[in-house]
Design a protein around this motif. Structure first.
Motif, PDB file in Angstrom:
ATOM      1  N   HIS A 513       0.798  -1.233   0.000  1.00 58.66           N
ATOM      2  CA  HIS A 513       0.000   0.000   0.000  1.00 58.66           C
ATOM      3  C   HIS A 513       0.820   1.268   0.000  1.00 58.66           C
ATOM      4  O   HIS A 513       0.318   2.321   0.375  1.00 58.66           O
ATOM      5  CB  HIS A 513      -0.966   0.045   1.191  1.00 58.66           C
ATOM      6  N   TYR A 516      -0.846   3.580  -2.426  1.00 58.18           N
ATOM      7  CA  TYR A 516      -2.294   3.656  -2.357  1.00 58.18           C
ATOM      8  C   TYR A 516      -2.749   4.986  -2.952  1.00 58.18           C
ATOM      9  O   TYR A 516      -2.100   5.999  -2.684  1.00 58.18           O
ATOM     10  CB  TYR A 516      -2.737   3.543  -0.897  1.00 58.18           C
ATOM     11  N   GLU A 521      -6.155  -4.421  -4.645  1.00 55.07           N
ATOM     12  CA  GLU A 521      -7.612  -4.546  -4.709  1.00 55.07           C
ATOM     13  C   GLU A 521      -8.225  -3.424  -5.550  1.00 55.07           C
ATOM     14  O   GLU A 521      -9.339  -3.550  -6.032  1.00 55.07           O
ATOM     15  CB  GLU A 521      -8.232  -4.556  -3.301  1.00 55.07           C
ATOM     16  N   GLN A 532      -9.366 -10.554  -3.223  1.00 52.08           N
ATOM     17  CA  GLN A 532      -9.802 -10.422  -1.842  1.00 52.08           C
ATOM     18  C   GLN A 532      -8.629 -10.745  -0.961  1.00 52.08           C
ATOM     19  O   GLN A 532      -7.835 -11.634  -1.267  1.00 52.08           O
ATOM     20  CB  GLN A 532     -10.942 -11.398  -1.568  1.00 52.08           C
ATOM     21  N   SER A 533      -8.514 -10.026   0.120  1.00 51.69           N
ATOM     22  CA  SER A 533      -7.354 -10.281   0.944  1.00 51.69           C
ATOM     23  C   SER A 533      -7.782 -10.736   2.319  1.00 51.69           C
ATOM     24  O   SER A 533      -8.897 -10.460   2.765  1.00 51.69           O
ATOM     25  CB  SER A 533      -6.514  -9.019   1.066  1.00 51.69           C
ATOM     26  N   ASN A 534      -6.920 -11.431   2.992  1.00 50.78           N
ATOM     27  CA  ASN A 534      -7.226 -11.850   4.348  1.00 50.78           C
ATOM     28  C   ASN A 534      -6.484 -10.960   5.340  1.00 50.78           C
ATOM     29  O   ASN A 534      -5.868  -9.961   4.957  1.00 50.78           O
ATOM     30  CB  ASN A 534      -6.901 -13.336   4.541  1.00 50.78           C
ATOM     31  N   VAL A 535      -6.512 -11.329   6.548  1.00 48.50           N
ATOM     32  CA  VAL A 535      -5.996 -10.439   7.579  1.00 48.50           C
ATOM     33  C   VAL A 535      -4.490 -10.253   7.469  1.00 48.50           C
ATOM     34  O   VAL A 535      -3.928  -9.258   7.898  1.00 48.50           O
ATOM     35  CB  VAL A 535      -6.427 -10.961   8.979  1.00 48.50           C
ATOM     36  N   ILE A 545     -17.254 -12.753  -7.208  1.00 45.24           N
ATOM     37  CA  ILE A 545     -18.080 -13.048  -6.048  1.00 45.24           C
ATOM     38  C   ILE A 545     -19.536 -12.864  -6.425  1.00 45.24           C
ATOM     39  O   ILE A 545     -19.895 -11.878  -7.036  1.00 45.24           O
ATOM     40  CB  ILE A 545     -17.790 -12.038  -4.919  1.00 45.24           C
ATOM     41  N   LEU A 553     -12.374 -16.110   3.553  1.00 41.36           N
ATOM     42  CA  LEU A 553     -11.362 -16.649   2.669  1.00 41.36           C
ATOM     43  C   LEU A 553     -10.708 -17.859   3.274  1.00 41.36           C
ATOM     44  O   LEU A 553     -10.506 -17.943   4.478  1.00 41.36           O
ATOM     45  CB  LEU A 553     -10.292 -15.591   2.436  1.00 41.36           C
TER      46      LEU A 553
ATOM     47  N   PRO B  71     -15.214  -4.716  -4.040  1.00 39.26           N
ATOM     48  CA  PRO B  71     -15.892  -5.577  -3.058  1.00 39.26           C
ATOM     49  C   PRO B  71     -16.233  -4.849  -1.762  1.00 39.26           C
ATOM     50  O   PRO B  71     -17.162  -5.233  -1.066  1.00 39.26           O
ATOM     51  CB  PRO B  71     -14.886  -6.706  -2.812  1.00 39.26           C
ATOM     52  N   PHE B  74     -20.214  -1.533  -0.380  1.00 37.89           N
ATOM     53  CA  PHE B  74     -21.448  -2.280  -0.245  1.00 37.89           C
ATOM     54  C   PHE B  74     -22.621  -1.613  -0.930  1.00 37.89           C
ATOM     55  O   PHE B  74     -23.599  -2.259  -1.275  1.00 37.89           O
ATOM     56  CB  PHE B  74     -21.768  -2.497   1.241  1.00 37.89           C
ATOM     57  N   ASP B 272     -15.990 -12.157   8.283  1.00 33.60           N
ATOM     58  CA  ASP B 272     -14.609 -11.828   8.623  1.00 33.60           C
ATOM     59  C   ASP B 272     -14.314 -10.416   8.112  1.00 33.60           C
ATOM     60  O   ASP B 272     -14.140 -10.222   6.913  1.00 33.60           O
ATOM     61  CB  ASP B 272     -13.679 -12.856   7.946  1.00 33.60           C
ATOM     62  N   SER B 274     -11.870  -8.662   7.955  1.00 27.27           N
ATOM     63  CA  SER B 274     -10.601  -8.391   7.287  1.00 27.27           C
ATOM     64  C   SER B 274     -10.698  -8.543   5.771  1.00 27.27           C
ATOM     65  O   SER B 274      -9.873  -8.011   5.041  1.00 27.27           O
ATOM     66  CB  SER B 274      -9.505  -9.311   7.818  1.00 27.27           C
ATOM     67  N   ILE B 275     -11.726  -9.271   5.283  1.00 29.24           N
ATOM     68  CA  ILE B 275     -11.771  -9.416   3.835  1.00 29.24           C
ATOM     69  C   ILE B 275     -12.236  -8.142   3.146  1.00 29.24           C
ATOM     70  O   ILE B 275     -12.020  -7.983   1.954  1.00 29.24           O
ATOM     71  CB  ILE B 275     -12.628 -10.611   3.356  1.00 29.24           C
ATOM     72  N   ILE B 276     -12.874  -7.255   3.872  1.00 26.47           N
ATOM     73  CA  ILE B 276     -13.256  -6.021   3.183  1.00 26.47           C
ATOM     74  C   ILE B 276     -12.515  -4.805   3.724  1.00 26.47           C
ATOM     75  O   ILE B 276     -12.543  -3.748   3.116  1.00 26.47           O
ATOM     76  CB  ILE B 276     -14.774  -5.768   3.220  1.00 26.47           C
ATOM     77  N   ILE B 277     -11.842  -4.962   4.833  1.00 34.18           N
ATOM     78  CA  ILE B 277     -11.121  -3.798   5.356  1.00 34.18           C
ATOM     79  C   ILE B 277      -9.770  -3.701   4.683  1.00 34.18           C
ATOM     80  O   ILE B 277      -8.930  -4.590   4.784  1.00 34.18           O
ATOM     81  CB  ILE B 277     -10.999  -3.881   6.879  1.00 34.18           C
ATOM     82  N   LYS B 278      -9.593  -2.639   3.959  1.00 34.92           N
ATOM     83  CA  LYS B 278      -8.359  -2.449   3.222  1.00 34.92           C
ATOM     84  C   LYS B 278      -7.510  -1.380   3.905  1.00 34.92           C
ATOM     85  O   LYS B 278      -8.019  -0.518   4.604  1.00 34.92           O
ATOM     86  CB  LYS B 278      -8.672  -1.993   1.797  1.00 34.92           C
ATOM     87  N   HIS B 279      -6.246  -1.471   3.666  1.00 31.14           N
ATOM     88  CA  HIS B 279      -5.353  -0.512   4.287  1.00 31.14           C
ATOM     89  C   HIS B 279      -4.890   0.519   3.286  1.00 31.14           C
ATOM     90  O   HIS B 279      -4.678   0.227   2.126  1.00 31.14           O
ATOM     91  CB  HIS B 279      -4.166  -1.235   4.904  1.00 31.14           C
ATOM     92  N   THR B 280      -4.719   1.729   3.743  1.00 30.25           N
ATOM     93  CA  THR B 280      -4.295   2.802   2.840  1.00 30.25           C
ATOM     94  C   THR B 280      -2.795   3.035   3.015  1.00 30.25           C
ATOM     95  O   THR B 280      -2.090   2.192   3.557  1.00 30.25           O
ATOM     96  CB  THR B 280      -5.063   4.096   3.148  1.00 30.25           C
ATOM     97  N   LEU B 281      -2.352   4.183   2.589  1.00 31.19           N
ATOM     98  CA  LEU B 281      -0.931   4.523   2.693  1.00 31.19           C
ATOM     99  C   LEU B 281      -0.416   4.264   4.100  1.00 31.19           C
ATOM    100  O   LEU B 281      -1.122   4.495   5.077  1.00 31.19           O
ATOM    101  CB  LEU B 281      -0.766   6.019   2.406  1.00 31.19           C
ATOM    102  N   PRO B 282       0.805   3.802   4.225  1.00 25.82           N
ATOM    103  CA  PRO B 282       1.322   3.481   5.562  1.00 25.82           C
ATOM    104  C   PRO B 282       1.437   4.706   6.471  1.00 25.82           C
ATOM    105  O   PRO B 282       1.645   4.548   7.658  1.00 25.82           O
ATOM    106  CB  PRO B 282       2.710   2.909   5.281  1.00 25.82           C
ATOM    107  N   ARG B 297       4.854  -3.676   8.443  1.00 26.93           N
ATOM    108  CA  ARG B 297       3.465  -3.534   8.004  1.00 26.93           C
ATOM    109  C   ARG B 297       2.800  -2.478   8.845  1.00 26.93           C
ATOM    110  O   ARG B 297       2.638  -2.656  10.046  1.00 26.93           O
ATOM    111  CB  ARG B 297       2.715  -4.854   8.135  1.00 26.93           C
ATOM    112  N   ALA B 302      -8.759   1.743   5.789  1.00 23.80           N
ATOM    113  CA  ALA B 302      -9.553   2.758   5.107  1.00 23.80           C
ATOM    114  C   ALA B 302     -10.935   2.865   5.725  1.00 23.80           C
ATOM    115  O   ALA B 302     -11.585   3.896   5.633  1.00 23.80           O
ATOM    116  CB  ALA B 302      -9.669   2.420   3.628  1.00 23.80           C
TER     117      ALA B 302
END
Lengths: 887, 374
Positions: A513, A516, A521, A532-535, A545, A553, B71, B74, B272, B274-282, B297, B302
């Motif tokens: 990222h 970003y 994604e 799709q990503s996991n934790v 999907i 996942l 994804p 929603f 879960d 975590s499958i939809i929570i995405k991370h932005t710039l560090p 990491r 986001a």
């Protein structure tokens, strides 16, 4: 060697409307001055022309080289001379046929060719007629009638042949806009030894839309008349192709467009090919750089995506012709998202410069633009403040032609630049081969230059459209005078892929990222799968999907921050960190992959350890392999018995390099279907910051960067490629090519341009340029004889006057001459002749001043063998100097 | 118009998806919702279908494609489902009597899994009714902001100190605050991200940083947030920082009201996050990327997942509702057939029955020879 007519020496077919064949005249014997005692061509004059009003009967009573009554018998080229029978001689030399042929006049036959052009929908067109005899397209020109002047002929021929004899008011207006393009000899199949075609070609550009409503109408002798695209592939008649090429299309289009639309839109220009030999192996069996995947997404898609966010309405992709078809789907997909999306196919483009020249010649860019010379350039910046700053600078001073975008980042090459305090003007640029070294010059102190090592070039530049205009590149100071830099804000980043190290780095940035919203994604995905990503931030490619539900996942592999393609098979305890795995790849039990890129459908065995490795598609790796900093090209079966460490930083391919095209590559056969590729430049294939020897000396896996640098320091004695010799080689090649092309002003301008590009590319000083340019000229084939040298020099006069006006450059020229003398035995007698020729203003070039010659002469050692050689000339110069003084 | 070709649909879809990409930051969801609904409207209006199932297929296919591209948005899938529900309601009349029963709506979505009878109406009527239904949805969407504001202002009284978050990006919060300001005298505290510019169009009394929110919470009487998505169990997704505000509000017993338009309510649970929570710039300067990328990491989500217990009330455009009752309004907008008849769901259900789902690495790792030690 200069221009040699060819079309009128064609012996393959009989001369027009006859059964007579020309006799063969070899290239070397075209000139009348060359002895060719056995030359005895047939004498042919078409009997149909006898007694015609437009044809001469007898030779007697004709006033040669003058206006003879109503007939102009002057040549545009020279005063022609005569043979034993009193017939005029073709000024361009022998043709293999005597007599008047089908032409009407002895000596020059004058024609006039109007090129009428217009700009429509961003393309350039000219009026052409289709000849009924050959079916080729031609300019609607014709012969100048007796008593008619050229401008009358132009008008008459155009309205007769293209407008069916109509004369309209619009035309009157158009005729005032003519610009003469060419005046002189035409290499025409009708020419003979005693009779030849000459033409005046005038260009009329209809930038006011005068001919918009005028219908073109073909004359009886033509099948059709229409506007045709200047870049057409349709065959053009005889020499007309050359004439069309002389039109300064770039300037024409720019002028007309700028007049109409001052607020032209900012566009993005992407050079879609990569000219880096490192990546050749990946395209050994087809494919292009643009289609190469980063994070399993084609490079070009990522680039277009951030361009979309930068909100530039117009995108132009420049691509070599052979790769054009690969980009067709890209065009189809992205066309709708930009106001304009163009793919320009460039013939024979071998460098970024070539493609840009093509861009200029097609005049597709008419406003300032964003240049990306490597499609693998990614940023998460929208570049808005930078664009604004660039435009402000442009408005303040039109000479601020370029802004390079830098990002604050650690550069593995540790390249250094100098920037003027306050104005951000580029004042010092590192040399190409030692990016980390600063050569201190005085002006760095006087002008408050800040030396910066904390920046890295993003590969993005804002350019003025003028950068394409050749005149500016000819200006030697462009590099330092007019370029500014701009730095992205601290949280914006950019990365460029130029070697495998940066390839892995770029995918690492995307996966983590750092760029970003450019992250897996968000990247545009093909319609067959989604990410799709996991934790642990491992992205799995999923089948689309069903939106009705969300499912958790599966966790197939250990590790973090990676991307796994779909339909892969991962055995137990596979660990993947910062890596990308392509679709359909199988990975064996307990294999670990770190900082790597693995292609599609690979088979990786059990217990392997891959670290910083680039693996192409369909590669097979046996069990328990340990790879580091290696590149395995597509379809390779990795040799299980080899000692892997020997290949650190190397590229293995199942195929040897293509013999025709890849000259920057050396190749060693390891075993059947395994070839080791190396770069001839001595750099490591893996990274451009490393040399091979540096890598080889590293023991085990601990490639400590400090170690590498120390190695770097004593690389000088290891056959490093000297920029001066590269420069010399490049300009020598350019000159040879230009000679082959034949002579006209345009080719000499192109030559100047190429020399300047080489100068910039290799960071050659003006002094060195002066010296090595002349040395290279002396090595050209035609220059091995004095007459040859003189002839070429006269043709290239512009080149000389361009480079040798300053006195110090003249002295460099003489020093080049001196070095040439020392290196070549038997050159001695020629030297004073050359110097004299260069000095003589009447018959020679007149580029050398007497003061330069004398000054240079003074620097010679007392016992230099040059002194006696130069004595006569120098004495004479000094004498005339004294005379001048006494006047 | 009706003769438009299939390519047009593909192009339209591509344009919709690119339009979302075009903006570097997340735009107000209403804009996205409007665009998606316009696309769906175009779909039901011009696509060729001879029976309801065909339309549903087309809807599902396109829906899957646009959902797959984003994804975590929603709103897109919710609207596809909402249009699909309208299609089912207009197309199949078999259960029309049940749907109106308020009692059934409480449990029906989850319990009643029987197939609809394919009782068809004439196609022309169906299309017209369908278009009317989508148009109604459009109207509801257009008016939903003012409805939320109207309902929400009831919850605020004079003298309140209201803490808001993501003021710049949420136009709903802006209009909400504007409205209550006209009615009441109160004090507004806006939690700003450090990189966020101050909103000059809408000045408030206090700007505070997220790290100050916990200390200031002692003075606050109400917290108003804007949801990104609300799930049937009452949990929701909030802009980053929202969850910590909720936690400190809970600590001080300050009520948290979450504004949420109907199209943000999703009909399914999130197994879960975590499958939809995405991370932005560090959030580190890019200059450190060479050193840090891949080695460190930095988690900068986001969006944030917030548990139902942290929210006091959801304010939708139709009602104010307790988080635990969110599932009751699901049937108003979605049809169980869309949610539970999808092959994915059935597959998942089968998987659930046979094995545990998404529980980390496989249970046993056979011993292997570590190549490093070998």
């Amino acid at each position: 060697m200069a221009f040699i007519h060819a079309k009128c020496r064609n012996t393959d077919a009989p001369y027009l409307h006859s059964q007579i064949h020309r006799v063969k005249v070899p290239d070397a014997k075209v000139k009348w001055s060359t002895d060719f005692s056995e030359y005895s061509p047939p004498d042919y004059t078409d009997p149909k022309t006898f007694g015609k009003p437009y044809a001469d009967d007898k030779l007697d009573g004709i006033k040669w080289n003058a206006v003879d009554g109503k007939i102009n018998r002057k040549s545009h080229v020279v005063d022609y001379s005569f043979d034993d029978e009193g017939r005029p001689l073709n000024p361009m030399g022998r043709t293999g046929l005597r007599g008047r042929g089908v032409l009407g006049r002895w000596g020059p036959n004058h024609a006039a060719d109007p090129i009428v052009t217009r700009n429509k929908d961003g393309r350039l067109y000219f009026v052409a007629i289709q000849r009924s005899d050959t079916g080729e397209w031609a300019i609607p020109g014709g012969m100048v009638d007796a008593g008619e002047n050229v401008s009358a002929t132009l008008k008459r021929e155009f309205s007769e042949e293209a407008l069916g004899g109509k004369k309209t008011d619009e035309l009157k207006e158009l005729w005032t806009r003519g610009k003469e393009l060419y005046k002189g000899y035409v290499d025409d199949p009708r020419n003979t030894d005693n009779s030849w075609m000459e033409t005046v070609c005038v260009h009329f550009h209809d930038d006011a839309g005068l001919l918009k409503d005028v219908d073109l109408e073909a004359a009886d002798d033509a099948t059709a008349v229409r506007w045709i695209d200047v870049f057409t592939d349709e065959p053009l008649y005889a020499s007309h192709e050359q004439l069309i090429k002389m039109v300064p299309w770039g300037a024409v289009a720019r002028d007309s467009i700028q007049k109409k639309d001052n607020e032209a839109k900012f566009s993005a220009v992407i050079v879609a090919d990569n000219f880096e030999h490192r990546f050749d192996a990946l395209f050994r069996e087809g494919g292009t750089w643009c289609q190469q995947a980063v994070c399993n997404v084609p490079i070009i898609e990522i680039t277009l995506e951030w361009l979309l966010r930068a909100n530039l309405p117009k995108v132009i992709l420049l691509v070599a012709e052979r790769n054009y078809n690969h980009l067709k789907p890209v065009e189809e997909k992205w066309r709708i998202h930009f106001e304009q999306f163009l793919i320009v196919s460039c013939k024979d483009a071998l460098s970024v410069g070539d493609t840009l020249r093509e861009l200029d010649s097609r005049a597709l860019v008419t406003s300032d633009f964003l240049l990306i010379d490597n499609p693998a350039t990614f940023t998460n910046s929208t570049l808005k403040p930078q664009l604004q700053a660039f435009q402000e600078r442009r408005n303040a001073d039109k000479h601020n032609v370029m802004t390079l975008i830098y990002a604050k980042a650690d550069d593995p090459q540790k390249s250094v630049i100098g920037v003027k305090k306050g104005t951000q003007k580029l004042a010092y640029f590192h040399s190409a081969d030692h990016p980390s070294r600063v050569t201190v010059e005085k002006n760095l102190f006087t002008e408050e230059v800040v030396i910066r090592r904390d920046l890295v070039d993003t590969g993005i530049a804002f350019c003025s459209v003028n950068i394409l205009v050749q005149e500016i590149l000819v200006n030697e100071e462009i590099l330092l005078l007019n370029i500014h830099i701009d730095v992205l804000s601290a949280n914006e980043g950019a990365v460029q892929i130029y070697d495998y190290d940066s390839y892995v780095y770029a995918s690492k940035l995307l996966l983590n990222h750092w760029l970003y919203p450019l992250s897996p994604e968000n990247l545009f995905q093909s319609r067959d799968y989604a990410m799709q990503s996991n934790v642990a931030d491992i992205y799995y490619a999923q089948d689309c999907i069903r939106y009705g539900s969300l499912k958790a996942l599966r966790v197939d592999v250990l590790g973090t921050s990676s991307l796994l393609g779909k339909e892969g098979t991962y055995e137990t305890a596979v660990k993947v960190v910062n890596s990308v795995i392509g679709n359909g790849t199988t990975i064996g039990l307990a294999t670990r992959i770190t900082d790597s890129i693995v292609g599609k459908n690979c088979k990786i065995g059990k217990g392997c350890l891959l670290e910083s490795t680039f693996i192409g598609d369909n590669v097979t790796i046996p069990d328990n392999c340990r790879l580091e900093k290696q590149i395995l090209s597509h379809n390779l079966i990795y040799p299980s018995t080899s000692d892997e460490l020997n290949f650190i930083g190397q590229l293995l391919s199942p195929l040897p390099p293509d013999e025709d095209s890849e000259d920057g590559i050396k190749c060693v056969k390891i075993q059947d279907n395994v070839y080791l590729w190396k770069l001839t430049s001595g750099f490591s294939v893996w990274s451009r910051a490393l040399r091979n020897n540096a890598l080889f000396s590293v023991n085990g896996g601990g490639s400590n960067s400090d170690d590498l640098e120390e190695e770097d320091e004593d690389e000088d004695d290891l056959g490093e490629v000297d920029p001066v010799s590269i420069f010399q080689e490049e300009i020598f090649d350019s000159m040879n090519r230009i000679i082959e092309l034949g002579f006209n002003d345009q080719t000499v301008r192109n030559l100047t341009l190429e020399i300047n590009s080489s100068k910039l590319a290799n960071n050659i000083s003006m002094d060195d340029l002066s010296k090595y340019l002349f040395k290279s000229i002396l090595q050209l084939d035609p220059c091995q004889t004095i007459p040859g040298f003189k002839a070429l020099a006269l043709q290239w006069k512009n080149l000389y006057t361009n480079y040798y006006r300053p006195q110090r450059c003249q002295i460099q020229l003489l020093m080049g001459l001196e070095e040439h003398y020392h290196a070549h035995d038997g050159f001695g007698p020629k030297l004073p002749l050359i110097v004299h020729f260069m000095y003589d203003e009447d018959k020679g070039l007149g580029v050398l001043d007497d003061t330069s010659i004398l000054e240079w002469h003074n620097t010679l050692d007392g016992d230099s063998p040059l002194r006696p050689l130069m004595k006569q000339l120098v004495d004479w110069l000094e004498e005339s100097d004294d005379e001048d003084d006494s006047d | 118009m009706a003769s438009r070709k299939k390519e047009d649909l593909v192009e339209l879809r591509a344009k919709l998806l690119m339009g979302i990409k075009r903006s570097a930051t997340r735009e107000p969801s209403l804009k996205l919702a409007t665009e998606v609904l316009t696309f769906l409207m175009r779909l039901v209006r011009h696509e060729k279908y001879d029976k309801v199932e065909t339309l549903l297929e087309v809807l599902h296919e396109n829906g899957s494609l646009i959902t797959a591209a984003y994804p975590s948005e929603f709103v897109i899938r919710n609207l596809v489902l909402a249009v699909s529900k309208i299609a089912r309601d207009e197309g199949f009349r078999s259960d029309i009597s049940d749907a109106t029963s308020a009692f059934n709506s409480l449990t029906r979505l989850w319990i009643d899994r029987r197939k609809d009878d394919t009782l068809r109406v004439p196609l022309k009527d169906f299309r017209e009714k369908l278009i009317d239904g989508v148009r109604e949805l459009q109207t509801e969407m257009e008016t939903c902001r003012e409805n939320i504001v109207r309902i929400g202002t009831e919850l605020i009284s004079t003298g309140d100190i209201v803490m808001v978050h993501s003021l710049n990006s949420s136009t709903t919060i802006q209009s909400f605050l504007k409205d209550i300001r006209e009615k009441h005298k109160l004090r507004i505290m806006s939690v700003q991200n450090s990189s966020e510019p101050l909103n000059n169009d809408f000045p408030v009394e206090d700007y505070i940083k997220l790290c100050e929110a916990a200390t200031k919470m002692a003075h606050v009487t109400k917290v108003v947030l804007s949801a990104i998505t609300v799930f049937p169990d009452g949990s929701c997704l909030l802009p980053p920082g929202g969850r910590s505000i909720c936690l400190s509000a809970q600590r001080h017993n300050v009520p948290v009201y979450v504004l949420c338009a109907f199209y943000k309510i999703a009909p399914y649970f999130l197994p879960d996050p975590s499958i939809i929570i995405k991370h932005t710039l560090p959030g580190l300067p890019f200059g450190m990327a060479r050193k840090f990328a891949g080695r460190v990491r930095v988690l900068q989500p986001a969006i944030e997942y917030t548990e139902p217990g942290l929210v006091s009330l959801y304010v939708t455009n139709t009602t104010v509702i307790n988080p635990h009752h969110v599932y009751r309004i699901i049937t108003d907008y979605y049809h169980q057939g869309d949610v539970y008849d999808s092959p994915d769901f059935q597959k998942d259900e089968a998987a659930l029955n046979s094995e545990k789902l998404g529980l980390g690495a496989p249970a046993h790792i056979p011993p292997v020879n570590d190549p490093l030690k070998a």
